[in-house]
Write a protein that holds these residues in place. Structure first.
Motif, PDB file in Angstrom:
ATOM      1  N   CYS A  13       0.812  -1.231   0.000  1.00 29.69           N
ATOM      2  CA  CYS A  13       0.000   0.000   0.000  1.00 29.69           C
ATOM      3  C   CYS A  13       0.841   1.276   0.000  1.00 29.69           C
ATOM      4  N   HIS A  14       2.049   1.197   0.505  1.00 27.25           N
ATOM      5  CA  HIS A  14       2.870   2.394   0.681  1.00 27.25           C
ATOM      6  C   HIS A  14       3.779   2.690  -0.505  1.00 27.25           C
ATOM      7  N   ALA A  15       3.841   1.766  -1.465  1.00 25.69           N
ATOM      8  CA  ALA A  15       4.713   1.948  -2.627  1.00 25.69           C
ATOM      9  C   ALA A  15       3.883   2.319  -3.849  1.00 25.69           C
ATOM     10  N   ASP A  16       4.318   3.339  -4.555  1.00 25.70           N
ATOM     11  CA  ASP A  16       3.653   3.722  -5.794  1.00 25.70           C
ATOM     12  C   ASP A  16       4.028   2.693  -6.854  1.00 25.70           C
ATOM     13  N   PRO A  17       3.048   2.003  -7.439  1.00 30.38           N
ATOM     14  CA  PRO A  17       3.371   0.959  -8.412  1.00 30.38           C
ATOM     15  C   PRO A  17       3.809   1.493  -9.768  1.00 30.38           C
ATOM     16  N   GLY A  18       3.707   2.793  -9.979  1.00 31.92           N
ATOM     17  CA  GLY A  18       4.061   3.352 -11.277  1.00 31.92           C
ATOM     18  C   GLY A  18       2.925   3.166 -12.258  1.00 31.92           C
ATOM     19  N   ALA A  23      -5.954  -3.334 -17.091  1.00 30.18           N
ATOM     20  CA  ALA A  23      -6.121  -4.659 -16.476  1.00 30.18           C
ATOM     21  C   ALA A  23      -5.380  -4.745 -15.139  1.00 30.18           C
ATOM     22  N   GLN A  24      -4.185  -4.210 -15.079  1.00 31.47           N
ATOM     23  CA  GLN A  24      -3.419  -4.208 -13.829  1.00 31.47           C
ATOM     24  C   GLN A  24      -4.105  -3.336 -12.783  1.00 31.47           C
ATOM     25  N   ALA A  25      -4.640  -2.212 -13.225  1.00 32.66           N
ATOM     26  CA  ALA A  25      -5.340  -1.322 -12.309  1.00 32.66           C
ATOM     27  C   ALA A  25      -6.584  -1.997 -11.743  1.00 32.66           C
ATOM     28  N   HIS A  26      -7.298  -2.718 -12.580  1.00 35.32           N
ATOM     29  CA  HIS A  26      -8.482  -3.441 -12.121  1.00 35.32           C
ATOM     30  C   HIS A  26      -8.096  -4.472 -11.065  1.00 35.32           C
ATOM     31  N   ARG A  27      -7.025  -5.211 -11.321  1.00 43.92           N
ATOM     32  CA  ARG A  27      -6.549  -6.214 -10.351  1.00 43.92           C
ATOM     33  C   ARG A  27      -6.118  -5.535  -9.054  1.00 43.92           C
ATOM     34  N   ALA A  28      -5.437  -4.418  -9.154  1.00 41.87           N
ATOM     35  CA  ALA A  28      -5.003  -3.682  -7.962  1.00 41.87           C
ATOM     36  C   ALA A  28      -6.205  -3.232  -7.140  1.00 41.87           C
ATOM     37  N   MET A  29      -7.261  -2.789  -7.804  1.00 40.13           N
ATOM     38  CA  MET A  29      -8.475  -2.376  -7.097  1.00 40.13           C
ATOM     39  C   MET A  29      -9.099  -3.560  -6.360  1.00 40.13           C
ATOM     40  N   GLN A  30      -9.029  -4.749  -6.943  1.00 37.85           N
ATOM     41  CA  GLN A  30      -9.552  -5.941  -6.280  1.00 37.85           C
ATOM     42  C   GLN A  30      -8.710  -6.297  -5.062  1.00 37.85           C
ATOM     43  N   ILE A  31      -7.396  -6.233  -5.212  1.00 37.93           N
ATOM     44  CA  ILE A  31      -6.495  -6.567  -4.102  1.00 37.93           C
ATOM     45  C   ILE A  31      -6.659  -5.576  -2.956  1.00 37.93           C
ATOM     46  N   HIS A  32      -6.860  -4.308  -3.277  1.00 35.06           N
ATOM     47  CA  HIS A  32      -6.938  -3.249  -2.269  1.00 35.06           C
ATOM     48  C   HIS A  32      -8.381  -2.776  -2.063  1.00 35.06           C
ATOM     49  N   LEU A  33      -9.301  -3.702  -2.156  1.00 37.46           N
ATOM     50  CA  LEU A  33     -10.728  -3.405  -2.059  1.00 37.46           C
ATOM     51  C   LEU A  33     -11.090  -2.638  -0.795  1.00 37.46           C
ATOM     52  N   TYR A  34     -10.468  -2.975   0.304  1.00 38.16           N
ATOM     53  CA  TYR A  34     -10.826  -2.356   1.586  1.00 38.16           C
ATOM     54  C   TYR A  34      -9.904  -1.205   1.990  1.00 38.16           C
ATOM     55  N   CYS A  35      -9.029  -0.795   1.097  1.00 36.67           N
ATOM     56  CA  CYS A  35      -8.141   0.345   1.358  1.00 36.67           C
ATOM     57  C   CYS A  35      -8.823   1.648   0.939  1.00 36.67           C
ATOM     58  N   VAL A  37      -8.365   5.484  -0.759  1.00 35.48           N
ATOM     59  CA  VAL A  37      -7.449   6.137  -1.694  1.00 35.48           C
ATOM     60  C   VAL A  37      -6.589   7.176  -0.981  1.00 35.48           C
ATOM     61  N   GLU A  38      -7.038   7.657   0.153  1.00 39.88           N
ATOM     62  CA  GLU A  38      -6.251   8.630   0.909  1.00 39.88           C
ATOM     63  C   GLU A  38      -4.998   7.994   1.528  1.00 39.88           C
ATOM     64  N   LEU A  39      -5.092   6.711   1.890  1.00 36.40           N
ATOM     65  CA  LEU A  39      -3.977   6.051   2.571  1.00 36.40           C
ATOM     66  C   LEU A  39      -3.194   5.075   1.700  1.00 36.40           C
ATOM     67  N   CYS A  40      -3.804   4.563   0.651  1.00 37.29           N
ATOM     68  CA  CYS A  40      -3.185   3.513  -0.155  1.00 37.29           C
ATOM     69  C   CYS A  40      -2.756   4.073  -1.513  1.00 37.29           C
ATOM     70  N   ARG A  41      -1.461   4.096  -1.741  1.00 33.21           N
ATOM     71  CA  ARG A  41      -0.928   4.644  -2.990  1.00 33.21           C
ATOM     72  C   ARG A  41      -1.288   3.775  -4.194  1.00 33.21           C
ATOM     73  N   VAL A  42      -1.380   2.464  -3.977  1.00 36.69           N
ATOM     74  CA  VAL A  42      -1.723   1.558  -5.075  1.00 36.69           C
ATOM     75  C   VAL A  42      -3.165   1.796  -5.524  1.00 36.69           C
ATOM     76  N   ARG A  43      -4.074   1.873  -4.564  1.00 38.64           N
ATOM     77  CA  ARG A  43      -5.486   2.101  -4.919  1.00 38.64           C
ATOM     78  C   ARG A  43      -5.659   3.474  -5.585  1.00 38.64           C
TER      79      ARG A  43
END
Length: 64
Positions: A13-18, A23-35, A37-43
């Motif tokens: 959550c703390h690393a910017d994935p670049g 498709a990758q963004a969709h998967r990231a949203m699934q992985i970070h479903l409960y994060c 956007v204010e705290l999770c850089r990936v989401r």
């Protein structure tokens, strides 16, 4: 090996994935479903990617 790198890049959550594909963004949203956007850089990055790709439309209350 490339796929493993992308998956590991979207688990912290703390690393910017670049740059992400839609498709990758969709998967990231699934992985970070409960994060949030204010705290999770990936989401946050995934949401930005999906909005820019017009795959997601933000509610007016969610826009900065």
């Amino acid at each position: 090996m490339f796929v493993t790198h992308i998956v590991s890049a979207i688990t912290d959550c703390h690393a910017d994935p670049g740059e992400l594909s839609a498709a990758q963004a969709h998967r990231a949203m699934q992985i970070h479903l409960y994060c949030s956007v204010e705290l999770c850089r990936v989401r946050r990055r995934a949401r930005q990617t999906l909005v820019e790709a017009r795959r997601m439309v933000l509610d007016e209350r969610a826009e900065p």
